[in-house]
Design an enzyme around this catalytic site. Sequence first.
Site, mmCIF file in Angstrom:
data_model
loop_
_atom_site.group_PDB
_atom_site.id
_atom_site.type_symbol
_atom_site.label_atom_id
_atom_site.label_comp_id
_atom_site.label_asym_id
_atom_site.label_seq_id
_atom_site.Cartn_x
_atom_site.Cartn_y
_atom_site.Cartn_z
ATOM 1 N N GLU A 39 -4.643 2.494 -4.325
ATOM 2 C CA GLU A 39 -3.180 2.475 -4.197
ATOM 3 C C GLU A 39 -2.677 1.168 -3.593
ATOM 4 O O GLU A 39 -1.552 1.090 -3.109
ATOM 5 C CB GLU A 39 -2.708 3.660 -3.346
ATOM 6 N N ASP A 52 0.840 -1.190 0.000
ATOM 7 C CA ASP A 52 0.000 0.000 0.000
ATOM 8 C C ASP A 52 0.881 1.247 0.000
ATOM 9 O O ASP A 52 1.829 1.361 0.796
ATOM 10 C CB ASP A 52 -0.907 0.012 1.230
#
Length: 311
Positions: A230, A187
């Site tokens: 993301e 992430d």
Amino acid sequence: MTGEQRDRKRGRPLGGMAATQQVAFDPDAVLANQGVSVGTITLLSEPNPGAIYPIDDKGVVIGRTLEASLHIDDAGLSRKHARIYKLGGSYFIEDLGSTNGTSVNGQRISAPQQLFDGMRILLGKSTILRFSLQDKLEQDAARRVYEQTVRDALTGLHNRRYLEDRMPSEFSYSVRHGVPLGVMVVDADHFKRINDTHGHQAGDAVLQELGKILEEVPRMEDLAIRYGGEEFIVLARGVGLEGTAALAERVRARVMAAKITFEGKQIPVTVSIGVAATDNRQHQSAAALVAAADSALYRAKNDGRNRVETS
């Protein structure tokens, strides 16, 4: 890494371009390819429905062993289940002494059977293929349609749908054969801040660079996926917890050292990574394995970000 190597790493059945790349229309090439048809097989069932495989002059051996030229992880298949080959301009299929048999258009075969365009093939109890005769233009069109369904348009990595199709078979293969499977959940740290400070186009540029790093750093046989936003997932085939954590650390260091720029401005980027693997403890399902890696990711976030945590 060459373009051909990247295609093999990404698991593209027919190789070539990213899903978003446009192909120039060449009428002369179309005319030149008329009548030049090649046998192809399309997988209609799990674990990768829609995948297309051409049949070259060497033929294709289909089975659940990794040594088969077309490996399908289906417990109902024999290690080397069936072979499709070309003979004298025609295509044939033969069963290779499989346990659960091979059927063509609903009829179980005991001898080589000639294949014609549109025939359906059942291997064992659940693997279904369609045989087609296609010229290069038709193959390219079919491949592009397939790629658009399983590729993320921004990064070119496989998408969440592909992971959801593949993950159960990857997990079952790991459990059945005692081969470890590592999972990394990656992430981007403070990604909202990047978008707010530099704009969403800059955020897209960051995601593209992360996609490149996740494609290049893992081994050829590993699989990188953009899971959403993301967040990315990497499947490390045949690697246990320690090895997957080491791979995750290489990814983390590579991202931190990367000089990602947009419109002349450098954007510092770091990632947090959670790691889990099948050799660490008894995970009851593929979903539980991913959830364990996700839980480790949250610990990495809570403990300061830009770090790797294991489950």
